[in-house]
Design a protein around this motif. Structure first.
Motif, PDB file in Angstrom:
ATOM      1  N   ALA A 394     -69.875  -1.357  19.207  1.00 12.46           N
ATOM      2  CA  ALA A 394     -70.948  -0.710  19.954  1.00 12.46           C
ATOM      3  C   ALA A 394     -71.558   0.434  19.157  1.00 12.46           C
ATOM      4  O   ALA A 394     -72.774   0.657  19.185  1.00 12.46           O
ATOM      5  N   TYR A 395     -70.748   1.203  18.413  1.00 11.83           N
ATOM      6  CA  TYR A 395     -71.281   2.278  17.586  1.00 11.83           C
ATOM      7  C   TYR A 395     -72.064   1.718  16.408  1.00 11.83           C
ATOM      8  O   TYR A 395     -73.078   2.295  15.988  1.00 11.83           O
ATOM      9  N   SER A 402     -73.267  -1.180   9.286  1.00 14.54           N
ATOM     10  CA  SER A 402     -71.959  -1.811   9.433  1.00 14.54           C
ATOM     11  C   SER A 402     -70.857  -0.760   9.351  1.00 14.54           C
ATOM     12  O   SER A 402     -71.077   0.376   8.928  1.00 14.54           O
ATOM     13  N   ARG A 403     -69.659  -1.177   9.734  1.00  8.55           N
ATOM     14  CA  ARG A 403     -68.505  -0.274   9.713  1.00  8.55           C
ATOM     15  C   ARG A 403     -68.217   0.206   8.298  1.00  8.55           C
ATOM     16  O   ARG A 403     -67.927   1.386   8.082  1.00  8.55           O
ATOM     17  N   ASP A 404     -68.303  -0.679   7.321  1.00  8.58           N
ATOM     18  CA  ASP A 404     -68.027  -0.287   5.936  1.00  8.58           C
ATOM     19  C   ASP A 404     -69.036   0.730   5.431  1.00  8.58           C
ATOM     20  O   ASP A 404     -68.700   1.602   4.612  1.00  8.58           O
TER      21      ASP A 404
END
Length: 757
Positions: A394-395, A402-404
């Motif tokens: 969600a963030y 992306s998370r990375d």
């Protein structure tokens, strides 16, 4: 059976090596203990002996003081006995109560003395002398059968007057004597004197030693150099020697005798114990303690061996528990090896277990990531510096990365990572440009050391809720008006409280002034009383000389009258001048305290007057006051405020600092560092204060004597007078048991206070 045999062999190998190390350590520790125990016990024995000798010195001092007081009481008892009064009246009627040349010496106790049973209740005097009105011996009785001092047969008038006091010690022919006298009257007229004297010798000192005392030698010393004037062993401690020369071979302790203000000698009671005797007494104790320490060391070694045995068993239990844990929790059998000792096997087993735990952690990490992604609201977590460590999907959707790409970036625009754990509302724009209002929730997580490792942050979209909140804001305006009204009411209450505090401060000043009046009145009473006594004595002498002139005046009577007039007039003038000086100082200090006017004054002399007004508070106490101020220090300031500061600090030291103490010193030191500044260091060596007490000493109404007379305004007044009226500053240093020191910096000529102040 084979497995148990292998385990037993490994167990014995581990135990055998550990026991050898234990025995070696125990041997070394025993040798060290044996070396130091003798010194420790010897020091402890000496410390105990020191305490006992100090106590014996105090008891001997008390016995000597009691002897002197009973000696004086015996003089009054004799003159009040009926047989003495009848004997004197008979001599007066016969006209023989006057020296006829050589005094009559009684070989046995004269009939005018009380019975021996009465004398034994008091201090038996050595010499009893009956004198006529001119101070010449009529008859005497030497109970001690010693050499009669010629001064006692015709003592001067000053000696007779001084000996009328409760405590009087003087010396005749280098021999100290306790001397007491009392007037002899018939029909209200002075007809003679009774004089008692006792030599302070070895026999008297032997009677004053406490029962069971360790000190085998006692002495009476005089002067600041502690010179021996009487001794119980003249060979070991001869008369004329000083205490300092015995410090090497003896333990020496002295206790000053109570202040005999009219005496010619200031004496102390001292006792002696040879250091060699003390060492001999300590040897059996040292031997016994060494035996105890050796037994304790053996017990310690045995206990350590039992601990090692138990430790070896515990190691085997840990190995068994690790095997059980791997089988039950991880579902695999631990690789148990039967080679080597138990410690090597335990290390190998723990290494294998670490690998298994790491694999389990990877599984747990995957599970946590799945849980975070299942949460619908944006969530991320950072370290304490605000760098992103991870987030959910969600963030990622909110940030558009992306998370990375997000990990490692600083998230300060979301929420300051150094704030405490609390929710907050933030307006933020997503990557598409749409504005949202989020409710931020934060919680910290800790590392294995229970320190904060970072923060977990959640973001709940409350945009619609925010619109509803704007409607509620209007309702809050009415509440703000009510708050303002209440604030005004509280301000009025605060003003009333400040007015009450000012009135209490003024009452505290007036109470201090009242105590000053009472103290100075008591102080003035002493010189005035002495002046009245001297005037009465002068009047009595005048009546006697007039009577002598009617019957024929002799030259000796006229000479004695002239001496009496000179002594009495000097006494009257001296004491009236002293009373006038006290009244002048009181008037100046009292006027200053009752007003806050600014004027010029000399600091040292003014401090002396203030302290003189306070001395009655400690007149009959063991506490002392001292002032170190030299030169002329000109001040153009507020002497009333300064007197209030000194008085409050002085009373604070008496009430709090010296409470429960047998001695104390209140000291004022004045320094001139320059730059129109004066530094006053006001200290006491009393009880001091703890940190919790000292941080609040200037707060109004704070006192440790609540309910016992403490108002809590004393030091608050000091602070306000120094920093407000006199334009200075005040600092303090205190520690429990070491007293308190206040350092006050004052301008010699402070600037005028403005109206705002």
């Amino acid at each position: 059976m084979i497995t148990r045999g292998v385990m037993g062999f490994r167990f014995r190998s581990l135990l055998f090596g550990t026991v050898l190390a234990t025995l070696l350590v125990g041997l070394i520790a025993g040798l060290l203990v044996n070396l130091v125990v003798g010194q420790l016990v010897h020091k402890a024995f000496q410390a105990q002996l020191v305490e006992e000798l100090e106590d014996e010195a105090l008891k001997g001092r008390a016995a000597f003081d009691e002897f002197v007081k009973l000696h004086y009481e015996l003089t009054k008892v004799i003159t009040e006995q009926a047989r003495f009064v009848h004997y004197v009246e008979a001599l007066s009627m016969q006209g023989t109560f006057e020296s006829q040349g050589e005094a009559l010496r009684h070989k046995r106790q004269p009939k005018w003395l009380p019975r021996r049973s009465t004398l034994r209740r008091f201090a038996q005097a050595g010499i009893y002398v009956l004198l006529d009105r001119q101070g010449r011996a009529i008859e005497f009785y030497d109970h001690s059968h010693s050499v009669m001092p010629i001064q006692l047969l015709s003592p001067p008038a000053t000696l007779l007057l001084a000996a009328r006091n409760e405590n009087f010690i003087t010396a005749f022919d280098d021999i100290p004597y306790v001397v007491s006298s009392a007037p002899v009257e018939t029909g209200g007229l002075l007809v003679g004197h009774l004089l008692l004297a006792t030599a302070i010798d070895d026999a008297l000192l032997a009677t004053l030693r406490p029962a069971g005392a360790k000190a085998d030698k006692v002495a009476l010393v005089a002067g600041h150099d502690h010179q021996v004037i009487a001794t119980s062993d003249n060979d070991a401690v001869p008369k004329g020697s000083v205490l300092a020369q015995y410090q090497t071979d003896y333990f020496v302790f002295s206790a000053p005798v109570y202040n005999y203000e009219y005496s010619d000698l200031i004496v102390s009671y001292a006792n002696f114990v040879e250091r060699a005797v003390a060492d001999q007494l300590a040897e059996p104790i040292i031997a016994r303690e060494r035996l105890y320490q050796t037994l304790a060391a053996l017990l310690l070694v045995g206990a350590f061996g039992l601990i090692v045995l138990n430790l070896a068993r515990r190691v085997q239990q840990v190995i068994d528990q690790v095997s059980t844990f791997s089988r039950d929790a991880l579902g695999v059998d631990a690789p148990v090896s039967r080679k080597g000792d138990q410690l090597a096997e335990l290390a190998s087993l723990l290494t294998w277990l670490a690998g298994e735990v790491e694999a389990a952690n990877r599984e747990q990490a995957s599970l946590r990531r799945a849980i975070l992604d299942a949460i619908p609201m944006p969530l991320f977590y950072t370290d304490t510096a605000g760098h992103l460590l991870g987030c959910n999907r969600a963030y990622e959707a909110f940030a558009g990365q992306s998370r990375d790409q997000l990990i490692g970036k600083l998230q300060a625009e979301v929420l300051d990572s150094n704030e405490e754990n609390y929710p907050d509302e933030l307006e933020m724009v997503d990557y598409t440009g749409v504005r949202h209002v989020f409710l931020i929730g934060r919680a910290r997580f800790e590392n294995r050391d229970d320190h904060v490792a970072g923060w977990v942050t959640t973001m709940a979209d409350i945009t619609e809720n925010r619109r509803a909140a704007d409607q509620i804001q209007a309702l809050n305006q009415d509440l703000e008006a009510r708050v303002m009204k209440r604030t005004a009411e509280l301000q009025a209450s605060l003003d009333d409280l400040r007015l009450t505090q000012d009135r209490l401060v003024e009452a505290e000043k007036m109470a201090s002034l009242g105590e000053l009046v009472a103290g100075v009145a008591h102080e003035i009473n002493t010189p005035v009383g002495i002046g009245v006594t001297a005037a009465s004595h002068l009047q009595e002498s005048a009546d006697q000389i007039i009577e002598a002139m009617e019957h024929g005046l002799r030259r000796s009577q006229l000479s004695a009258f002239v001496d009496t007039v000179k002594l009495s007039s000097d006494t009257i003038v001296h004491n009236l001048l002293r009373a006038a000086e006290l009244i002048r100082g009181f008037k100046e200090v009292a006027v200053d305290r009752s007003s806050e006017q600014r004027r010029r004054f000399e600091l040292c002399s003014y401090l002396t007057e203030v302290l003189n007004s306070l001395r009655p508070k400690i007149k009959h106490t063991p506490w002392r006051v001292d002032l170190h101020c030299t030169g002329q220090v000109a001040m153009d300031s507020y002497p009333g405020a300064l007197a209030q500061v000194i008085t409050n600090l002085f009373m604070n030291a008496l009430i709090h600092g010296f409470e429960g103490r047998d001695e104390g010193l209140f000291l004022i030191e004045v320094e001139l560092p320059g730059n129109n500044e004066v530094v006053l260091r006001i200290s006491d060596d009393g009880n001091g204060m703890s940190i919790n007490e000292s941080i609040r000493i200037f707060d109004p109404f704070y006192t440790t004597k609540r309910g016992r007379g403490g108002s809590g305004l004393g030091l608050n007044i000091v602070y306000n007078q120094v920093t407000g009226v006199m334009g200075g500053r005040i600092e303090y240093v205190t520690e429990p048991g070491l007293g308190t020191r206040f350092t006050i910096h004052l301008p010699q000529s402070p600037a005028e206070a403005s109206d705002d102040e």
